[in-house]
Write a protein that holds these residues in place. Structure first.
Motif, PDB file in Angstrom:
ATOM      1  N   GLU A   1      52.139  40.882  40.116  1.00 45.06           N
ATOM      2  CA  GLU A   1      51.030  39.930  40.041  1.00 45.06           C
ATOM      3  C   GLU A   1      49.690  40.606  40.250  1.00 45.06           C
ATOM      4  N   SER A   2      49.621  41.541  41.180  1.00 42.26           N
ATOM      5  CA  SER A   2      48.350  42.172  41.519  1.00 42.26           C
ATOM      6  C   SER A   2      48.612  43.571  42.031  1.00 42.26           C
ATOM      7  N   ALA A   3      47.543  44.352  42.168  1.00 42.47           N
ATOM      8  CA  ALA A   3      47.663  45.723  42.663  1.00 42.47           C
ATOM      9  C   ALA A   3      46.357  46.134  43.309  1.00 42.47           C
ATOM     10  N   MET A   4      46.457  47.149  44.152  1.00 38.28           N
ATOM     11  CA  MET A   4      45.298  47.700  44.840  1.00 38.28           C
ATOM     12  C   MET A   4      45.425  49.217  44.849  1.00 38.28           C
TER      13      MET A   4
ATOM     14  N   TYR B   1      60.189  47.970  50.821  1.00 40.93           N
ATOM     15  CA  TYR B   1      58.995  48.778  50.562  1.00 40.93           C
ATOM     16  C   TYR B   1      59.469  50.001  49.783  1.00 40.93           C
ATOM     17  N   LEU B   2      59.086  50.083  48.511  1.00 44.75           N
ATOM     18  CA  LEU B   2      59.552  51.149  47.616  1.00 44.75           C
ATOM     19  C   LEU B   2      58.437  52.141  47.335  1.00 44.75           C
ATOM     20  N   ASP B   3      58.641  53.393  47.711  1.00 45.02           N
ATOM     21  CA  ASP B   3      57.684  54.472  47.461  1.00 45.02           C
ATOM     22  C   ASP B   3      58.098  55.191  46.180  1.00 45.02           C
ATOM     23  N   GLU B   4      57.293  55.010  45.130  1.00 45.83           N
ATOM     24  CA  GLU B   4      57.602  55.620  43.830  1.00 45.83           C
ATOM     25  C   GLU B   4      56.688  56.791  43.513  1.00 45.83           C
ATOM     26  N   ALA B   5      56.323  57.563  44.522  1.00 39.76           N
ATOM     27  CA  ALA B   5      55.423  58.693  44.307  1.00 39.76           C
ATOM     28  C   ALA B   5      55.950  59.634  43.226  1.00 39.76           C
ATOM     29  N   HIS B   6      57.244  59.944  43.270  1.00 42.94           N
ATOM     30  CA  HIS B   6      57.815  60.899  42.312  1.00 42.94           C
ATOM     31  C   HIS B   6      58.503  60.228  41.132  1.00 42.94           C
TER      32      HIS B   6
ATOM     33  N   ASP C   1      64.217  43.424  38.019  1.00 44.96           N
ATOM     34  CA  ASP C   1      63.005  42.608  37.993  1.00 44.96           C
ATOM     35  C   ASP C   1      62.014  43.165  39.015  1.00 44.96           C
ATOM     36  N   PRO C   2      60.777  43.530  38.606  1.00 45.91           N
ATOM     37  CA  PRO C   2      59.797  44.053  39.576  1.00 45.91           C
ATOM     38  C   PRO C   2      59.512  43.086  40.711  1.00 45.91           C
ATOM     39  N   ASN C   3      59.654  41.791  40.473  1.00 48.34           N
ATOM     40  CA  ASN C   3      59.374  40.812  41.524  1.00 48.34           C
ATOM     41  C   ASN C   3      60.395  40.863  42.659  1.00 48.34           C
ATOM     42  N   ASP C   4      61.534  41.535  42.446  1.00 44.24           N
ATOM     43  CA  ASP C   4      62.523  41.665  43.504  1.00 44.24           C
ATOM     44  C   ASP C   4      62.141  42.724  44.533  1.00 44.24           C
ATOM     45  N   VAL C   5      61.159  43.559  44.194  1.00 47.34           N
ATOM     46  CA  VAL C   5      60.651  44.561  45.134  1.00 47.34           C
ATOM     47  C   VAL C   5      59.374  44.010  45.748  1.00 47.34           C
ATOM     48  N   ASP C   6      59.358  43.831  47.053  1.00 48.97           N
ATOM     49  CA  ASP C   6      58.236  43.162  47.711  1.00 48.97           C
ATOM     50  C   ASP C   6      56.971  43.997  47.717  1.00 48.97           C
ATOM     51  N   ILE C   7      57.084  45.293  48.036  1.00 50.93           N
ATOM     52  CA  ILE C   7      55.926  46.181  48.056  1.00 50.93           C
ATOM     53  C   ILE C   7      56.248  47.377  47.175  1.00 50.93           C
ATOM     54  N   MET C   8      55.516  47.524  46.065  1.00 52.36           N
ATOM     55  CA  MET C   8      55.717  48.644  45.146  1.00 52.36           C
ATOM     56  C   MET C   8      54.581  49.636  45.360  1.00 52.36           C
TER      57      MET C   8
ATOM     58  N   GLY D   1      51.450  47.584  44.683  1.00 51.02           N
ATOM     59  CA  GLY D   1      51.569  46.412  43.831  1.00 51.02           C
ATOM     60  C   GLY D   1      52.486  45.385  44.456  1.00 51.02           C
ATOM     61  N   GLY D   2      52.218  44.126  44.164  1.00 56.99           N
ATOM     62  CA  GLY D   2      53.044  43.060  44.714  1.00 56.99           C
ATOM     63  C   GLY D   2      52.444  41.706  44.425  1.00 56.99           C
ATOM     64  N   ARG D   3      52.801  40.713  45.225  1.00 55.99           N
ATOM     65  CA  ARG D   3      52.256  39.373  45.039  1.00 55.99           C
ATOM     66  C   ARG D   3      50.756  39.369  45.304  1.00 55.99           C
ATOM     67  N   LYS D   4      50.076  38.411  44.716  1.00 55.19           N
ATOM     68  CA  LYS D   4      48.625  38.354  44.843  1.00 55.19           C
ATOM     69  C   LYS D   4      48.200  38.120  46.282  1.00 55.19           C
ATOM     70  N   ASP D   5      48.895  37.247  47.001  1.00 52.57           N
ATOM     71  CA  ASP D   5      48.511  36.981  48.382  1.00 52.57           C
ATOM     72  C   ASP D   5      48.728  38.204  49.270  1.00 52.57           C
ATOM     73  N   LEU D   6      49.751  39.023  48.960  1.00 50.89           N
ATOM     74  CA  LEU D   6      49.975  40.261  49.703  1.00 50.89           C
ATOM     75  C   LEU D   6      48.807  41.229  49.510  1.00 50.89           C
ATOM     76  N   ILE D   7      48.370  41.397  48.262  1.00 52.52           N
ATOM     77  CA  ILE D   7      47.286  42.331  47.973  1.00 52.52           C
ATOM     78  C   ILE D   7      45.980  41.858  48.608  1.00 52.52           C
ATOM     79  N   GLU D   8      45.716  40.559  48.572  1.00 50.61           N
ATOM     80  CA  GLU D   8      44.505  40.040  49.197  1.00 50.61           C
ATOM     81  C   GLU D   8      44.540  40.254  50.708  1.00 50.61           C
ATOM     82  N   TYR D   9      45.706  40.135  51.287  1.00 52.89           N
ATOM     83  CA  TYR D   9      45.842  40.401  52.727  1.00 52.89           C
ATOM     84  C   TYR D   9      45.508  41.862  53.031  1.00 52.89           C
ATOM     85  N   LEU D  10      46.021  42.792  52.202  1.00 47.93           N
ATOM     86  CA  LEU D  10      45.763  44.212  52.435  1.00 47.93           C
ATOM     87  C   LEU D  10      44.290  44.552  52.258  1.00 47.93           C
ATOM     88  N   ARG D  11      43.609  43.884  51.369  1.00 49.50           N
ATOM     89  CA  ARG D  11      42.174  44.163  51.171  1.00 49.50           C
ATOM     90  C   ARG D  11      41.390  43.934  52.455  1.00 49.50           C
TER      91      ARG D  11
END
Length: 558
Positions: free
Chosen positions: A226-229, A338-343, A362-369, A385-395
């Protein structure tokens, strides 16, 4: 049991999807039946074929003789290390390493004794294998400044000679975008003329550019979230955001081989941390079940949240996370992932969208990308990346957002241009061809290494290829012998790996041609024979007419 105690117990089980019986407790068969039903439902969300997909991973056991000789090697080095420390104590031998002042001898030691001992007696002997200054782009080949030492690697002096056209087998430049020519470099140059090289402010003050919004929209589209930061540093993306997502009263379940940034972020959060065995779903499920049944220590209240920390590709092992199983357990026990996809971002999946696409999930099954731009995109920084409300919280709560300087405009343009190329939004198929070439190079290189008799770790589709060296003397010897033949490799030892599992780590790139890989493999085989590194007891039967991604194994009885 008192009524209040029964209510607390009921609340704890109900919060985790398990309803107690009339007396506040569930019988064993009721719990077992409920877990079976939840497990069945959780696994039904995944495609059955993908969830049962066999993992083509290789972790060959260390031969007994090699293990014994490795321990003996470290034992001899330790004995001589203590002897040399004795000589330094009496000023017979000069020591350039940091040490306590004489007037502070009664204070608590400032330096850790064992790591300091390891540094001055073992690491210093092979220090020339690291920190070589490059003077070119990290493409398929690179140039670096040569240097000399007159005091056994305590200090280095540059001699003015440039070693050119060294084959690069150590860079994270998976898709070949770490280059100083082409569309990405041209676009970054144009943006530099317009915006400059830095904003000199945080995003919450006057450092928020239109490019940040453009990049975040593109990242969200690329991930399917949904959103990303975005953040200016990949390491800080983990270490500064995990404390914003978890805190006291939360439980973090961390893979034992997670990166230092994940470990630091978990520690800074103040959460309770429990470690499960690498990619071991039985170990993870046991921790999840115990967490739900017992709750928090002492109070036995339910955990506020349970966060599972994993990586897409583990950079020291070359293994790929068992994400379908992780997601099934997450849904079964109502935890978060929480999935770290650095590599893995850019390096896995038919269109480079990482381990989620690799398994068709489904990407939506991973809470924090989470991921970084430092590898496949040839830039710097990271994203979540994740839900919009999650990203707004992190901002509003992430220290990386509030206090850190925002991303540099030319770096953002490098990411935007390279990501458009991967997505095909630039109107070409260059990105797709690079992804395909990386996959082919990876399988080809791994297969040839196995055929030559080396012990390599990891998944067949992982572009990170660790080759086991084991013995301490062979760490520096392998790096030096490869460099003599104009091939740059990364050798790794303690504390980045277990002390007896030293290795060389090859990173395959789409920039490598088959001819270049063949030349590099020939040199690796030559040095392997010279240093006796072909430890594998499995006999590989090569076949020229089989598909390049198939390998036949036979056990060698000798």
């Amino acid at each position: 049991m008192t009524e209040s105690a029964g209510n607390k117990n009921e609340d704890r089980h109900a919060a985790n999807g398990v309803k107690p019986g009339k007396n506040g407790l569930m019988r064993n068969h009721q719990i077992h039946h409920r877990y079976q039903q939840q497990e069945k439902k959780a696994y039904q969300v995944c495609n059955v074929e993908l969830c049962n997909r066999p993992f083509g991973e290789s972790f060959e056991e260390t031969p007994m003789l090699v293990a014994v000789l490795t321990y003996m090697g470290y034992g001899i080095l330790t004995i001589f290390g203590y002897l040399r420390d004795f000589m330094r104590e009496w000023n017979i031998e000069k020591c350039h390493n940091a040490k306590e002042r004489e007037e502070q001898k009664d204070f608590v030691p400032l330096y850790q004794d064992f790591e300091n001992f390891y540094t001055r007696n073992i690491y210093i002997r092979i220090r020339d294998s690291w920190n070589r200054p490059l003077c070119s782009a990290p493409g398929a080949r690179f140039d670096f400044l040569d240097r000399n030492t007159n005091d056994y690697n305590w200090t280095f002096q540059y001699n003015g000679r440039v070693v050119r056209d060294v084959i690069n087998l150590g860079s994270y430049n998976y898709l070949g975008f770490g280059e100083n020519t082409g569309s990405c470099a041209d676009a970054a140059g144009e943006v530099t003329m317009k915006y400059g090289v830095g904003v000199a402010s945080t995003r919450q003050e006057i450092g928020n550019l239109d490019m940040h919004a453009e990049l975040e929209e593109q990242v969200a589209s690329f991930l399917g979230s949904e959103s990303a930061m975005v953040f200016g540093m990949g390491f800080a993306t983990n270490s500064m955001n995990i404390p914003a997502l978890a805190g006291k009263g939360c439980l973090i379940l961390s893979d034992e081989l997670n990166h230092a940034s994940l470990v630091l972020g978990a520690r800074l959060s103040g959460s309770t941390i429990r470690v499960f065995k690498h990619n071991n779903m039985q170990s993870l499920e046991k921790l999840l079940r115990d967490a739900i049944v017992h709750g928090q220590p002492r109070t036995h209240r339910p955990w506020k949240k349970i966060l599972i920390l994993v990586e897409g590709i583990y950079s020291m092992e070359g293994s790929i996370v068992r994400l379908p199983d992780i997601i099934a357990l997450k849904k079964k026990y109502k935890a978060y992932v929480y999935l770290d996809e650095a590599h893995s971002i850019g390096a896995l999946g038919p269109t480079g969208r990482g381990v989620v696409e690799y398994f068709g999930l489904d990407p939506n099954d991973v809470d924090i990308m989470m991921g970084t731009f430092t590898k496949s995109f040839g830039a710097a920084g990271g994203y979540i990346g994740g839900r919009k409300d999650l990203i707004e919280y992190l901002r509003n709560h992430s220290h990386s957002s509030i206090y850190a300087t925002s991303m540099s405009p030319p770096v953002m343009e490098q990411v935007i241009t390279s990501m458009k190329c991967i997505m095909g939004a630039d109107g070409t198929s260059i990105g797709l061809s690079r992804i395909q070439r990386l996959a082919e190079n990876t399988v080809y290189f791994r297969r040839r290494m196995l055929e030559m008799g080396f012990i390599i770790y990891g998944n067949n589709d992982s572009p990170v290829v660790p080759m086991m060296l084991y013995m301490p003397a062979k760490i520096g010897a392998f790096g030096r012998e490869m460099l003599k033949r104009n091939i740059g490799v990364v050798v790794v030892g303690f504390p980045a790996t277990p002390i007896i599992e030293s290795r060389a780590r090859f990173c395959i790139s789409a920039a490598h041609s088959k001819e270049l890989l063949d030349h590099a493999l020939g040199v690796i085989s030559e040095v392997g024979d010279l240093l006796q590194l072909k430890y594998s007891r499995r006999k590989i039967l090569p076949s020229l007419d089989r598909p390049f991604d198939e390998t036949t194994y036979e056990e060698n009885e000798e």
